[in-house]
Scaffold this active site. Structure first.
Site, PDB file in Angstrom:
ATOM      1  NE  ARG A   1       4.021  11.974  -0.663  1.00 54.90           N
ATOM      2  CZ  ARG A   1       3.913  10.943  -0.064  1.00 54.90           C
ATOM      3  NH1 ARG A   1       4.356  10.023  -0.276  1.00 54.90           N
ATOM      4  NH2 ARG A   1       3.417  11.106   1.400  1.00 54.90           N
TER       5      ARG A   1
ATOM      6  CB  CYS B   1       0.945   2.492   1.649  1.00 53.74           C
ATOM      7  SG  CYS B   1       1.164   3.934   0.693  1.00 53.74           S
TER       8      CYS B   1
ATOM      9  CD1 TRP C   1       7.670  -0.888   1.307  1.00 53.14           C
ATOM     10  CD2 TRP C   1       6.428  -1.311   3.170  1.00 53.14           C
ATOM     11  NE1 TRP C   1       6.977   0.243   1.372  1.00 53.14           N
ATOM     12  CE2 TRP C   1       6.092  -0.117   2.734  1.00 53.14           C
ATOM     13  CE3 TRP C   1       5.731  -1.740   4.227  1.00 53.14           C
ATOM     14  CZ2 TRP C   1       5.216   0.669   3.476  1.00 53.14           C
ATOM     15  CZ3 TRP C   1       5.046  -1.023   4.840  1.00 53.14           C
ATOM     16  CH2 TRP C   1       5.069   0.054   4.540  1.00 53.14           C
TER      17      TRP C   1
ATOM     18  CG  PHE D   1      13.304  -0.519  -2.136  1.00 53.39           C
ATOM     19  CD1 PHE D   1      13.946  -0.666  -3.420  1.00 53.39           C
ATOM     20  CD2 PHE D   1      14.063  -0.453  -1.166  1.00 53.39           C
ATOM     21  CE1 PHE D   1      15.091  -0.735  -3.642  1.00 53.39           C
ATOM     22  CE2 PHE D   1      15.381  -0.764  -1.232  1.00 53.39           C
ATOM     23  CZ  PHE D   1      16.139  -0.848  -2.665  1.00 53.39           C
TER      24      PHE D   1
ATOM     25  CB  VAL E   1       3.808  -0.039  -1.692  1.00 48.98           C
ATOM     26  CG1 VAL E   1       4.542  -1.281  -1.334  1.00 48.98           C
ATOM     27  CG2 VAL E   1       3.528   0.492  -0.349  1.00 48.98           C
TER      28      VAL E   1
ATOM     29  CD  GLU F   1       1.817   8.611  -9.074  1.00 46.17           C
ATOM     30  OE1 GLU F   1       0.590   8.698  -8.186  1.00 46.17           O
ATOM     31  OE2 GLU F   1       2.865   9.014  -8.392  1.00 46.17           O
ATOM     32  CB  SER F   2      -1.086   5.445  -6.135  1.00 51.08           C
ATOM     33  OG  SER F   2      -0.911   6.809  -5.643  1.00 51.08           O
TER      34      SER F   2
END
Length: 363
Positions: free
Chosen positions: A14, A45, A78, A149, A151, A166-167
């Site tokens: 990752r 996602c 994307w 790239f 999301v 960064e979620s």
């Protein structure tokens, strides 16, 4: 494409996030403001889905706008649809930022081409820059950028740059309350990481992330049988662990409230503590995709959630059917089409399975 995902040992790698600034009143540049920040997400996602759920829970749909990328991820990354329409923030205030699938649409997926251009169904457009590729945001922020790239992206309209991609960081930022003053009557003040539960939430998130959230990817993108078998076994060992936690939780609540108090039990039936927390948000986005995608596409097929994990299944349906922030940000059409059409090394014919039916069972 697969070489972007797996290393020479056949194991999934990752990518680490590159943009890690935080919006804060004390930040010299990125201060909280109404309408200044914009989310770019994929409805397929699970990492981007976290941010949409948190944004909705906190009542920030009128504060932070959303652009949704197309579900088909091609060799350039994307993409977005283009439009000459002049639409304000109000057009982007839906919890999911796009019209969601209100019914089982699995019967139609085979007829939808990868270049489908249904505005506000397949994708939205970029009202800030007019870009048709997410990559353009990255290059505008860093002309030397040379990684994937990804999301979600939190964009600053004032400085025209990416603040954070960064979620985990973005959902903590949203939950921190820095935007609450701008939400007006929509503000909920709900805290997904209450101080008394934060150590437990962090501990839960830690092993769930590595073994379940990321675990399904490590199984699905494995390029050797040895790696796959190790990783898929680990996924289900940790699902067993979650099932035990929830089974014990339900038994305790049943003992406290009575066997006939199902509705009251469900109001307190969560993974950490007895209230909705970040731990539920982060686990949900993997579990909601498990039966529709991960079972067949990532070969995580020891069993399904609906048939093999009764307490996880109940927890999942409780979140989906009883909390609009979860239901309105979940789009099964995007989820199914993205995975099965974009990962050509896994599914080179690009045929999207129709099942399971229904996408999620009633509560």
């Amino acid at each position: 494409m697969s070489k972007q995902w797996a290393g020479k040992d056949g194991a999934f790698k990752r990518q680490q996030s590159s943009f890690k600034e935080i919006v804060s009143p004390s930040h010299p540049v990125y201060k909280p403001e109404m309408g200044r920040y914009w989310l770019y997400v994929s409805l397929a996602c699970p990492w981007a889905h976290r941010t949409l759920i948190t944004r909705a829970i906190k009542g920030l749909t009128n504060v932070i706008g959303v652009t949704v990328v197309h579900w088909h991820l091609d060799e350039k990354g994307w993409r977005l649809l283009t439009s000459n329409e002049s639409l304000g923030v109000k057009a982007y205030t839906l919890a999911g930022g796009i019209s969601t699938s209100k019914e089982d649409r699995s019967y139609a997926v085979g007829a939808i081409p990868n270049n489908s251009a249904r505005l506000f169904v397949d994708s939205t457009f970029d009202p800030n820059n007019g870009f048709d590729r997410l990559s353009q945001l990255y290059y505008k922020s860093d002309p030397e950028y040379n990684a994937r790239f990804t999301v979600p992206v939190l964009w600053d309209k004032k400085t025209n740059t990416i603040v954070n991609n960064e979620s985990a960081s973005i959902i903590r930022m949203f939950n921190s309350g820095v935007f609450d003053e701008f939400a007006g009557s929509d503000a909920t003040g709900y805290d997904l990481t209450p101080k008394s539960l934060t150590p437990q939430i962090d501990e839960f998130n830690g092993w769930v992330y590595d073994n379940i959230n990321n675990g399904v990817y490590k199984a699905g993108f494995a390029e050797s049988a040895e790696v796959y078998e190790k990783e898929v076994t680990n996924v289900f060992e940790n699902l067993d662990k979650v099932e035990k936690i929830l089974a014990d939780k339900y038994a305790k609540l049943e003992a406290d409230l009575g066997k006939d108090a199902r509705d009251k039990i469900l109001q307190r039936f969560f993974t950490v503590g007895e209230q909705l927390t970040e731990a539920d948000v982060r686990l949900y986005t993997t579990i909601i995709r498990f039966d529709p995608v991960y079972v067949q596409h990532f070969k995580c097929n020891f069993t399904t959630i609906r048939d093999g994990y009764p307490y996880i299944h109940l927890w999942l349906r409780n979140l989906y059917w009883n909390f609009d922030s979860f239901k309105e940000t979940t789009n099964f059409e995007h989820i199914k089409l993205h995975y099965t059409r974009s990962h050509t090394r896994i599914n080179f014919l690009g045929i999207t399975p129709l099942g399971p039916k229904p996408d999620i069972r009633p509560l």
